[in-house]
Design an enzyme around this catalytic site. Structure first.
Site, PDB file in Angstrom:
ATOM      1  N   HIS A  57       0.827  -1.204   0.000  1.00 56.16           N
ATOM      2  CA  HIS A  57       0.000   0.000   0.000  1.00 56.16           C
ATOM      3  C   HIS A  57       0.864   1.257   0.000  1.00 56.16           C
ATOM      4  CE1 HIS A  57      -3.135  -2.851   1.157  1.00 56.16           C
ATOM      5  NE2 HIS A  57      -4.034  -1.910   0.889  1.00 56.16           N
ATOM      6  N   HIS A 104       1.495  -3.422   9.216  1.00 58.11           N
ATOM      7  CA  HIS A 104       2.902  -3.259   8.869  1.00 58.11           C
ATOM      8  C   HIS A 104       3.653  -2.540   9.981  1.00 58.11           C
ATOM      9  CE1 HIS A 104       2.810  -4.656   4.709  1.00 58.11           C
ATOM     10  NE2 HIS A 104       1.671  -4.005   4.556  1.00 58.11           N
TER      11      HIS A 104
END
Length: 294
Positions: A57, A104
């Site tokens: 992303h 993340h």
């Protein structure tokens, strides 16, 4: 005659191989785990089986925001500082969301941003050349289909199922379909270079223009959803019949022999419809005034 501006799709072609291949392969080659939970509270669980480094992303948000910024300044007049702020804010919001959702670590996100920045810096001088070859080289459609399909099949094998192979196939297939579609439009004389002088000033946003934009969005979305459902339905049934599997068998659909071709054919069709058909439908419906296109 229908004419389609390449400018609107340029950043999509830039994201073709260098970016998405590198980041999706790196996940399963580096095999670095996502943040452990606990202490991290994960708000998303769908991709728990995927590895985390780097953040896809973060890479995509950085690439799309800044590629569009760099491409737009050649065609559209706007304060570069304002565009830079918008690009930074949009990419930062996506990056921070990956930390907030627990998907993340900060290192994953930072590496994703840095990788995209390096790819853009290295490739920027060649964007025009890549654009020209993709549109005019007679081998472009062959390379645009065979190479992404080959790379989808050659995705690294894991000891467990991960959604990254399917995601890789989807991304490559969309880009493949659009790439072939742009090439076909060029052969048919449906692509044109806009007349200058550039950059041009954007017209004011009116209710009529906003309404046309919403109408184009809804019509285009409807066409792409219909394409996805139709091709997915047909390809899954053909492949499951060939391999003697049930369409409702989730494990069978995850087999490479079924997953790769059904997702590739589905999203190639979406790319072709997007690049060839959608804009023609806009024109036929009176939703796109080509005389005022940028």
């Amino acid at each position: 005659m229908v004419r389609i501006s390449r400018f609107f799709f340029f950043f999509f072609r830039f994201l073709y191989f260098p970016l998405y291949i590198s980041f999706l392969l790196m996940k399963d080659m580096l095999k670095l785990q996502r943040p452990p939970s606990p202490p991290v509270v994960k708000l998303e669980t769908r991709v728990d089986a995927e590895y985390g480094m780097p953040s896809t992303h973060a890479m995509a948000a950085t690439a799309i925001s800044f590629t569009l910024l760099l491409s737009a300044q050649e065609r559209v007049k706007f304060p570069f500082e304002l565009g830079l702020i918008v690009a930074v804010v949009l990419s930062a919001l996506v990056c921070l969301s990956r930390l907030y959702t627990g998907m993340h670590s900060a290192l994953d996100v930072i590496c994703g941003v840095v990788i995209s920045a390096v790819i853009m810096a290295v490739s920027y001088p060649y964007w025009g050349t890549i654009d020209y070859l993709q549109l005019h080289n007679p081998l472009s459609p062959i390379v645009g289909v065979v190479l992404p399909l080959f790379l989808s099949y050659k995705y690294p094998e894991l000891d467990h199922y991960s959604t990254t192979r399917g995601d890789t196939t989807i991304i490559l297939a969309c880009c493949s379909g659009c790439s072939v579609g742009y090439w076909v439009n060029e052969r048919l004389g449906l692509t044109f270079d806009l007349a200058g002088p550039f950059p041009v000033t954007l017209p004011p946003l009116t209710l009529a223009a906003l309404g046309l934009g919403v109408a184009r969005f809804l019509v285009g979305l409807g066409m792409l959803v219909l394409t996805r459902q139709t091709v997915r339905w047909a390809s899954l049934r053909v492949l499951c019949q060939i391999y003697g599997a049930s369409v409702s068998d989730v494990e069978a659909r995850r087999r490479k022999a079924i997953e790769v071709p059904y997702k590739f054919s589905t999203y190639v069709a979406i790319g072709l419809v997007n690049s060839i058909m959608v804009n023609r439908v806009f024109v036929m419906m009176g939703l796109w005034d080509l005389g005022n296109s940028v």
